[in-house]
Structures are given as structure tokens and as C-alpha cells.
Design a protein around this motif. Structure first.
Motif, short mmCIF file in Angstrom:
data_model
loop_
_atom_site.label_atom_id
_atom_site.label_comp_id
_atom_site.label_asym_id
_atom_site.label_seq_id
_atom_site.Cartn_x
_atom_site.Cartn_y
_atom_site.Cartn_z
N ASP A 4 55.01 64.91 -34.64
CA ASP A 4 53.62 65.06 -35.06
C ASP A 4 53.04 66.43 -34.68
O ASP A 4 52.05 66.86 -35.26
CB ASP A 4 52.74 63.96 -34.44
N ASP A 5 53.64 67.11 -33.70
CA ASP A 5 53.15 68.41 -33.27
C ASP A 5 53.68 69.55 -34.14
O ASP A 5 53.21 70.67 -34.01
CB ASP A 5 53.54 68.67 -31.80
N GLU A 6 54.66 69.29 -35.01
CA GLU A 6 55.22 70.36 -35.84
C GLU A 6 54.21 70.77 -36.91
O GLU A 6 53.53 69.95 -37.49
CB GLU A 6 56.51 69.89 -36.52
N LYS A 7 54.18 72.07 -37.15
CA LYS A 7 53.31 72.60 -38.19
C LYS A 7 54.17 72.88 -39.42
O LYS A 7 55.33 73.28 -39.30
CB LYS A 7 52.66 73.92 -37.73
#
Length: 80
Positions: A4-7
Motif C-alpha cells: 500500500d505504500d508503493e507509489k
């Protein structure tokens, strides 16, 4: 599954324009006649087509009476 933290990576996206808004009219250009110039030669330079000389002539009827009589130093409007 993605973290979920990946851009998202958009580094390979090329720029472009997409709009339904009308394009702004470019500012009118001018050209100072040089020795050896003709309206055909100027049209070829600006439009890539010598046969577009009439566009320049019509835009400059306030200063041109004859498309064959232009002179060095004269400033002509170049319509877009």
C-alpha cells in the motif's frame, strides 16, 4: 499483491496535451524583408509552401499595393 505504500511509477509517461478548450491564438509574427526576398520565398520559410504567398499579401494590404513590390527593410505581418 502490491504494498500500500508503493507509489505508481509514471517515469515512462510522455508529456502531451489533451483539452477541449480552444487554443490561444499565437501572437502575430512580423518579418523584415531582406534583399532578394519575395512573398513566395517568405511564405516558403514560414509555411513550407511558396504558394501561400497570398496569405502574407492579404494580411499586409495596408502597406502593399503590389505583391511583386516589396523592399528591404519593410516589416510585414505574418499571419498564423
Amino acid at each position: 499483491m502490491a504494498n500500500d505504500d508503493e507509489k505508481p511509477d509514471f517515469s515512462d509517461v510522455e508529456g502531451g496535451a489533451s483539452s477541449t478548450a480552444p487554443l490561444a491564438q499565437p501572437a502575430e509574427q512580423t518579418y523584415t524583408v531582406a534583399s532578394g526576398d519575395s512573398l513566395s520565398k517568405i511564405a516558403k520559410h514560414f509555411y513550407g509552401d511558396a504558394n501561400q504567398w497570398r496569405r502574407i499579401f492579404e494580411a499586409n494590404q495596408d502597406v502593399l499595393d503590389d505583391p511583386d513590390k516589396i523592399y528591404p527593410g519593410q516589416t510585414l505581418k505574418i499571419p498564423s
